[in-house]
Structure formats: structure tokens, C-alpha cells
Design an enzyme around this catalytic site. Structure first.
Site: not given
Ligand code: NAP
Ligand code: G3H
Length: 493
Positions: A447, A164, A260, A294, A245, A240
Site C-alpha cells: 500500500r 491487521n 478496502e 491485504c 464489505g 476488512g
Molecule cells: P473482517 O472480519 O471483515 O472485519 C473487519 C472489521 O469489520 C472489524 O472491525 C470487524 O469487527 C468489523 N465487522 C465484522 N462484522 C461486521 C458487520 N457485520 N458489520 C460491520 N462491521 C463488521 O476482516 P478482518 O478479519 O479484520 O481483516 C482481514 C480482511 O481484511 C482480509 O480479507 C484482508 O484482505 C482485508 N483487508 C483489506 C485491506 C485493504 O485495504 N484492501 C486492508 C487490510 C485488510 P470485529 O473485529 O469485532 O469482528
Molecule cells: O492489509 C492491508 C494493508 O492496507 C496493507 O498495507 O501494504 O503497507 O502492508 P501494507
């Protein structure tokens, strides 16, 4: 006019290993399909295990030399990188827009915001100072030892950002790691990898050695385990989903982690709140980038005496959101993960079948889910607890601030919360009881600005990011203790 595929052509067939270019063959090239129009906008190489080994060997070989360069030189390189990012905000932003279906303006803003982050980090790293202590501050000790405490890099940082914010959440890992003397292996999200590769080419252009910042592309499900368990990793910084995580944390072993993760941020609205301002913040907080943040507002907890009025204002604003094409700057765009669209639709239907009231939206065409507001959601419904990562806003009606705290905390997540009230004392009391990383008073959950500390409790994360906190997380304290053999001259004076 240059197209997105023209822009990505240079990074699709070729890939770098340990700084040198190689050609990818068709069997190891993953197509990048745009969620906007399902067109193929490029491709990325899926690294083999042997190539990943080569990457880490090169990273470790390069690290001492990189760390030995004066901090001012590393900082200056980052400033130049930031300038190049800002100059290329349109080009990278256009690729980002098509790769992750983010409104064009927001995609370009993400690149500019990232340049600002890099500059801030390049400066802040120069302000990190150490500490000195004499031994006689501890009981029973003479003044015969002097500890000089400073910070040193960890080594090689594995950075894994999500789809994202593929540029911003990559640089917020890369910049603090590089400026403090670490080398970086970046594993970008598969959807977002083209933007990340283009961005790293800009870093090489200004003189960041390619062995110091390397990119490894490929599906996380295929290469993730190998990466996170690699003996060459000295820190993993991951953003992610909570599921990925937690899995990563179990596998990584004794490697420091910065995580995160997901969230289910509540917006708590009390009876005395400015309802118009609250509705405005809630709608932009819930629906910007189709709820794929997120920190999106992912549930509203509103005191029942003002709930009808608040929901009416939310519905009115939601109806005005633009829906469709990110090239036309729509707020609601096709979701990156089609399963997020169908999953969110299912949860909404189930909630309505169980007695919730659909106030707006609820319909879906392919990946495009209309912005959806569901009132009278109860604690018995999945919609109250699951993070949909989609434009869906459940509203739960509550009786009191105490109930808001209870429901707010009855979540596996603890990223942020927002409290809307004119009673600042009450806001502080609520904030004190909420088990989250940050509480926003009279503002939407977010954020930024990016130098603020950013963290989550429970399933929302581990460790703190920001600028200063990230710099600290990517370094460790090292003590030099000088044993003073000469007598204390004051004692004999
Ligand atoms: P995701 O599916 O967990 O993927 C995140 C990253 O991890 C991607 O680069 C992904 O690669 C990689 N990945 C996938 N499986 C993995 C594994 N087994 N080992 C290591 N890396 C792996 O998350 P997303 O769908 O991209 O993002 C959405 C989620 O992220 C939501 O839950 C959101 O709340 C959270 N998020 C949190 C924050 C925060 O700061 N708290 C910020 C942004 C997003 P691929 O793309 O190749 O699968
Ligand atoms: O998706 C998670 C990002 O860290 C959120 O950043 O609050 O600036 O959109 P933002």
C-alpha cells in the site's frame, strides 16, 4: 517495568459515551485474549443500541462547531496528536504486538507510520483549493453567473478498520475525516480495540473533543448491522474482508461508501526477470506479518522456463524466516484468526493431494502455521483463488505473459499485482491489461507510501484512499452560484 495489562488498565473497565466516562459491568465486557500466549490482556465494553444512539446524537451535535473551527486549528490539533502518537510508539506498539501478534518492531513502526500519515494529512488538507467558473463557458450562456465551488464535510463518518493494522488503518480514516470538519465514530476490530482506545486517548489529551472522535467497541457480528444502518451515519469507511464489505454495502443503503477489501495479489515473473531480486520481494511480500496483509503476494505466476530456479530461491529464503514469538520479532507468528490457520492448512493438504508439490512448511501447531510454499498449483485448486490470510504461497507455472494476464484477471479480487521483468515495455503492456488498482513493476505489492492512491477493483473495494483521495472522499463539492445582476461592463465599453 510497565506491562501491557498496566497500559490497558485505564481503558478496559471504563468507557466513554458522548464524552463522559461510564463503568462497564462484567456482563458487557469482552475479554481481549492475546493470540501470542492466550493471556487476557484487557477487556472492552460492548455498547448497547441505546448507547450507540447517544454516540451519534453527540457526534451530530458536535459536528457544526467542529467544522466551524478554522482549518488551521484542526490541522494543528492533528499535528499535536501525531507528536503524541510518535512519543508513545513503544507503549502502543507493545499493546498492538500482544493484541494482534505482530512483530514488536513492526508494531512500533505501525504507530510511527501512523503519526507520519496524520502529519501529512494535516498539511495536505490546507492545500485543498476550490474552483470558480463563469457561465459563458457553456454554449448559449451569457457571462452572468459565477459558480464558486468548494468542499464541505459530510457530517459523521463511521470508520471500521480491520485487525491487521488497527492503528494505521484507523488513523487513515480518522485523520482525513477530522481535518475536513467531520466527526468520527470509530468501531475498532475486537482484536485491536485496546490499541485503538489508547490511541484515541492521546487525541483527547491534545484537545480533540471526545464528542468529535468517539469509539464504539463490541463484536462486529453483534453491533455491526446496527451501526452501518444507523441514520446518524453520513459515510462509512470500511477496511476488512470482501464478505463483510459486500454485506455492509447491501445493508447501508444510500450512504457513501469507501471499501478496502480482500485481495489475491499475483506476482508475475517473466523469463528475463532478476530472479534473486524477485524471490526476495516475493518472500517478504508473501510472509511479512504471516501473510496477514491485504496486499500480501498471495500467488506466484512464473514462466515455466525459469520456474525451477525461482522456486528454489523462494524456498531458500523462506527457510530462513524466523518463526514464533512477536516479542522476539519473529516474522511468522500465531495467526489472529485460528480458523485462518486450519483453513489454510486444509487448502494446502487438498492441493497436495490433487498433485501440487509441497516445497516448504505445511505444518501447524495451534495458530502457528509454518511458512508454506506449494509449487505446481493448478487453476483447478482452491489455493489458486481463495485468500488464505495466512503464510501460504501457491506457485502456478505459466507459458506466457498473456496467460499471466488471463489467470491474474480470473479472480474475484483486483487489489494489486506485481510484474518482475527487465522488459519495461512488456511490463507496461501487462499492467495495462490487469484489472487491479495498482501494478508494481519490479517490486512487491504494498500500500505504502501511504499518500499514494490505494484502491481495489471488483471484490477488492470501492473508492480510493490515500491522503488526498481520502480527504476528497470525506468531503463533497458544494457550489455557490452568484447571479450577476449588474451588466457586463466590457459589453458596453
Ligand atoms: P473482517 O472480519 O471483515 O472485519 C473487519 C472489521 O469489520 C472489524 O472491525 C470487524 O469487527 C468489523 N465487522 C465484522 N462484522 C461486521 C458487520 N457485520 N458489520 C460491520 N462491521 C463488521 O476482516 P478482518 O478479519 O479484520 O481483516 C482481514 C480482511 O481484511 C482480509 O480479507 C484482508 O484482505 C482485508 N483487508 C483489506 C485491506 C485493504 O485495504 N484492501 C486492508 C487490510 C485488510 P470485529 O473485529 O469485532 O469482528
Ligand atoms: O492489509 C492491508 C494493508 O492496507 C496493507 O498495507 O501494504 O503497507 O502492508 P501494507
Amino acid at each position: 517495568m510497565m506491562t501491557v495489562t498496566d497500559a490497558t488498565a485505564g481503558v478496559t473497565s471504563r468507557y466513554r459515551v458522548a464524552g463522559g466516562w461510564r463503568e462497564s459491568d462484567d456482563t458487557r465486557t469482552l475479554p481481549v485474549i492475546s493470540p501470542v500466549d492466550e493471556s487476557t490482556i484487557g477487556g472492552v465494553h460492548e455498547y448497547t443500541r441505546d448507547e450507540i444512539d447517544e454516540v451519534f446524537v453527540a457526534a451530530h451535535r458536535a459536528q457544526p462547531r467542529w467544522a466551524a473551527r478554522p482549518l488551521t486549528e484542526r490541522s494543528e490539533l492533528l499535528h499535536r496528536f501525531a507528536d503524541r502518537l510518535a512519543e508513545n510508539a513503544d507503549a502502543i506498539g507493545d499493546v498492538l504486538m500482544m493484541e494482534v501478534a505482530k512483530a514488536g518492531k513492526d508494531a512500533r513502526d505501525e504507530v510511527v507510520r501512523s503519526a507520519d500519515y496524520v502529519r501529512h494529512t494535516a498539511e495536505d488538507a490546507k492545500r485543498i483549493i476550490g474552483d470558480t467558473q463563469f457561465s459563458d463557458s457553456f454554449p448559449g450562456q451569457a457571462r452572468n453567473k459565477l459558480a464558486v465551488v468548494h468542499r464541505v464535510p459530510l457530517g459523521t463518518v463511521l470508520a471500521i478498520p480491520p485487525f491487521n493494522y488497527p492503528v494505521n488503518l484507523a488513523v487513515s480514516k480518522i485523520a482525513p475525516a477530522l481535518v475536513t470538519g467531520n466527526t468520527v465514530v470509530l468501531k475498532p476490530p475486537s482484536q485491536g480495540a485496546l490499541s485503538a482506545l489508547l490511541m484515541c486517548e492521546l487525541a483527547y489529551d491534545v484537545g480533540v473533543p471526545p464528542e468529535v472522535l468517539q469509539v464504539v467497541t463490541g463484536r462486529g457480528s453483534r453491533i455491526g448491522d446496527y451501526l452501518v444502518q444507523h441514520p446518524g451515519v453520513d459515510l462509512i469507511t470500511f477496511t476488512g474482508s470482501s464478505g463483510t464489505g459486500a454485506d455492509l454495502a447491501r445493508k447501508a443503503g444510500m450512504v457513501p461508501l469507501l471499501l478496502e477489501l480482500g485481495g489475491k495479489d499475483p506476482a508475475i515473473v517473466l523469463a528475463d526477470a532478476d530472479l534473486d531480486a524477485a524471490a526476495s520481494d516475493i518472500v517478504s511480500g508473501a510472509f511479512s506479518y504471516s501473510g496477514q496483509r491485504c496486499t500480501a503476494v498471495k500467488r506466484v505466476l512464473v514462466v515455466d522456463t525459469v520456474a525451477d530456479e525461482l522456486v528454489a530461491r523462494i524456498a531458500e529464503r523462506t527457510a530462513k524466516l524466523s518463526v514464533g514469538d512477536p516479542r522476539e520479532n519473529a516474522t511468522i507468528t500465531p495467526l489472529v484468526d485460528p480458523e485462518a490457520a486450519t483453513g489454510a492448512e486444509r487448502m494446502v493438504n487438498e492441493a497436495v493431494a490433487a498433485g501440487a508439490v509441497l516445497v516448504h512448511g505445511g505444518t501447524r501447531t495451534g495458530r502457528l502455521l509454518q511458512p508454506t510454499v506449494v509449487d505446481h498449483v493448478t487453476e483447478a485448486m482452491e489455493l489458486a483463488w481463495v485468500e488464505p490470510f495466512a503464510p501460504v504461497l501457491p506457485v502456478l507455472r505459466i507459458r506466457s505473459a498473456a496467460e499471466a494476464v488471463r489467470i491474474g484477471n480470473r479472480s474475484e479480487y483486483g487489489l494489486q499485482a506485481a510484474v518482475f521483468t527487465r522488459d519495461i515495455d512488456m511490463a507496461i503492456q501487462i499492467a495495462a491489461r490487469l484489472d487491479v488498482g495498482t501494478v508494481q513493476v519490479n517490486g512487491r505489492t504494498a500500500r505504502g507510501p501511504d499518500h499514494f492512491p490505494f484502491l481495489g477493483t471488483k471484490a477488492s473495494g470501492m473508492g480510493t484512499q490515500g491522503v488526498r483521495p481520502s480527504i476528497e472522499a470525506m468531503t463533497r463539492v458544494k457550489s455557490l452560484v452568484v447571479n450577476l445582476r449588474a451588466p457586463d461592463l466590457g459589453a458596453s465599453a
